[in-house]
Design an enzyme around this catalytic site. Structure first.
Site, PDB file in Angstrom:
ATOM      1  N   ASP A  69       0.814  -1.212   0.000  1.00 17.94           N
ATOM      2  CA  ASP A  69       0.000   0.000   0.000  1.00 17.94           C
ATOM      3  C   ASP A  69       0.850   1.266   0.000  1.00 17.94           C
ATOM      4  OD1 ASP A  69      -2.381  -1.357  -0.092  1.00 17.94           O
ATOM      5  OD2 ASP A  69      -2.734  -1.287   2.059  1.00 17.94           O
ATOM      6  N   GLY A  70       1.970   1.254   0.731  1.00 19.37           N
ATOM      7  CA  GLY A  70       2.819   2.429   0.781  1.00 19.37           C
ATOM      8  C   GLY A  70       3.350   2.823  -0.581  1.00 19.37           C
ATOM      9  N   ARG A  74       2.443   6.288  -2.550  1.00 14.23           N
ATOM     10  CA  ARG A  74       3.499   7.218  -2.969  1.00 14.23           C
ATOM     11  C   ARG A  74       3.332   7.637  -4.420  1.00 14.23           C
ATOM     12  NH1 ARG A  74       9.837   5.698  -4.095  1.00 14.23           N
ATOM     13  NH2 ARG A  74      10.437   7.745  -4.928  1.00 14.23           N
ATOM     14  N   ASN A 141      -3.676   8.957   2.425  1.00 14.02           N
ATOM     15  CA  ASN A 141      -4.272   8.273   3.579  1.00 14.02           C
ATOM     16  C   ASN A 141      -4.555   9.244   4.720  1.00 14.02           C
ATOM     17  OD1 ASN A 141      -4.792   5.622   2.955  1.00 14.02           O
ATOM     18  ND2 ASN A 141      -2.937   4.802   3.863  1.00 14.02           N
ATOM     19  N   ASP A 171      -2.345  11.143  22.707  1.00 14.22           N
ATOM     20  CA  ASP A 171      -1.044  10.857  22.108  1.00 14.22           C
ATOM     21  C   ASP A 171      -0.930  11.432  20.703  1.00 14.22           C
ATOM     22  OD1 ASP A 171      -0.303   9.510  24.344  1.00 14.22           O
ATOM     23  OD2 ASP A 171      -0.265   7.509  23.442  1.00 14.22           O
ATOM     24  N   THR A 182      -9.432   3.174   6.447  1.00 14.52           N
ATOM     25  CA  THR A 182      -9.110   1.757   6.676  1.00 14.52           C
ATOM     26  C   THR A 182      -7.645   1.558   7.049  1.00 14.52           C
ATOM     27  OG1 THR A 182      -8.746   1.459   4.289  1.00 14.52           O
ATOM     28  CG2 THR A 182     -10.926   0.911   5.148  1.00 14.52           C
ATOM     29  N   ALA A 183      -6.933   2.660   7.335  1.00 13.27           N
ATOM     30  CA  ALA A 183      -5.513   2.573   7.692  1.00 13.27           C
ATOM     31  C   ALA A 183      -5.344   2.835   9.192  1.00 13.27           C
ATOM     32  CB  ALA A 183      -4.708   3.544   6.834  1.00 13.27           C
ATOM     33  N   TYR A 184      -4.492   3.781   9.558  1.00 20.03           N
ATOM     34  CA  TYR A 184      -4.183   4.045  10.959  1.00 20.03           C
ATOM     35  C   TYR A 184      -5.430   4.432  11.753  1.00 20.03           C
ATOM     36  CZ  TYR A 184      -1.490   6.054  14.909  1.00 20.03           C
ATOM     37  OH  TYR A 184      -0.959   6.353  16.134  1.00 20.03           O
ATOM     38  N   SER A 187      -7.200   1.441  13.026  1.00 22.23           N
ATOM     39  CA  SER A 187      -6.491   0.830  14.151  1.00 22.23           C
ATOM     40  C   SER A 187      -6.714   1.608  15.446  1.00 22.23           C
ATOM     41  CB  SER A 187      -4.984   0.770  13.857  1.00 22.23           C
ATOM     42  OG  SER A 187      -4.727  -0.015  12.701  1.00 22.23           O
TER      43      SER A 187
END
Length: 285
Positions: A69-70, A74, A141, A171, A182-184, A187
């Site tokens: 994905d990265g 990019r 993202n 944080d 659907t990424a960070y 989570s």
């Protein structure tokens, strides 16, 4: 058709796989262009090489990215810059934003024949306001403002249309596109958002509060985040996992949707929710 091909060169076996892709595209009548830095590893391949990535993308008909994905993220931003469609071939683990898997090279025939659909994905323009001026980035993202390792407590204030609407002791704060939901953000407990929605998804990270939920803002306006690290040991900004900047207390991070879109290549009738089931639900159960 002229295809710009890019790779995640640290993936084991990626150059051998790239040769298969180049051969398939060539047999379909496509002309393949790659960065000159790949030339030694792809010596003898039926392809052309150019030193500048932007020159390759600007002159191509479609961008093809091999990696996780990265890698797709990019080069999707390069593709968006020149309004070119992009197809990702998953050469990683999840490969959620990739269009095909490595065993689906037969679909390259459809690509060259123009038998594909385009799904438009939003980008966020990220403006970092500092005493030295303004720096601009694009996020496919997310943009994440987060505390340094030794920072004890960070107060985040969130402004919408210039007015403060939320404050968090946390944080970090994630500002995500619908694709980035659907990424960070996921989570961190954020919701899944249909990628066709133009929005800004805000998700706090480890907020010190009993009730702290994600917020979805309309994409046609701007959201600003300011941070104050109480022990003054550092607050940082990450764009799509890269472009880490150190932020000082007066600095502000402003995000809004940009008119530029990522044109993702898709095939057949497989929709977002089917892919969600395959990639993020079935994979881990």
């Amino acid at each position: 058709m002229k295809v710009a091909l890019f790779l995640n060169i640290i993936k084991p076996g990626v150059f051998e796989f790239a040769r298969q892709v180049i051969d398939k595209l060539s047999l379909c009548g496509a002309e393949v262009w790659l960065p000159k830095s790949y030339a030694q590893d792809l010596a003898g391949a039926r392809a052309m090489f150019c030193a500048e990535i932007d020159d390759i993308v600007a002159s191509c008909d479609v961008v093809l990215a091999i990696g996780g994905d990265g890698t797709v993220i990019r080069f999707a931003k390069h593709a968006a810059k020149f309004e070119k469609p992009i197809l990702g071939i998953n050469f990683g683990r999840v490969g959620f934003v990739a269009g095909i898997e490595r065993d689906e090279l037969n679909k390259l025939e459809l690509l060259v024949a123009g038998k594909y659909r385009i799904q438009k994905r939003s980008l966020l323009e990220v403006k970092v306001h500092t005493n030295g001026g303004v720096e601009d980035f694009w996020a496919f993202n997310d943009a994440v403002v987060y505390k340094g390792e030794s920072a004890k407590i960070v107060d985040f204030s969130v402004h919408f249309k210039g007015n403060e609407v939320y404050s968090y002791c946390a944080d970090g704060v994630i500002l995500a596109t619908s694709t980035g939901s659907t990424a960070y953000s996921l989570s961190a407990g954020g919701p899944i958002v249909d990628p066709e929605l133009d929005c800004i998804l805000l998700t706090p990270v480890c907020a010190h509060a009993m009730f702290s939920r994600s917020v979805v803002f309309p994409g046609d306006n701007f959201v600003t985040v300011k941070a104050n690290a109480r022990d003054r040991t550092g607050v940082f900004l990450s764009i799509d996992g890269n472009n880490v900047l150190s932020l000082d207390e007066p600095d502000a991070v402003e995000v809004h949707s940009t008119p530029k879109k990522v044109n993702m290549v898709t095939f057949g009738n497989k929709n977002f929710y089917k892919r969600l089931q395959e990639k993020l639900v079935g994979k881990y159960h």
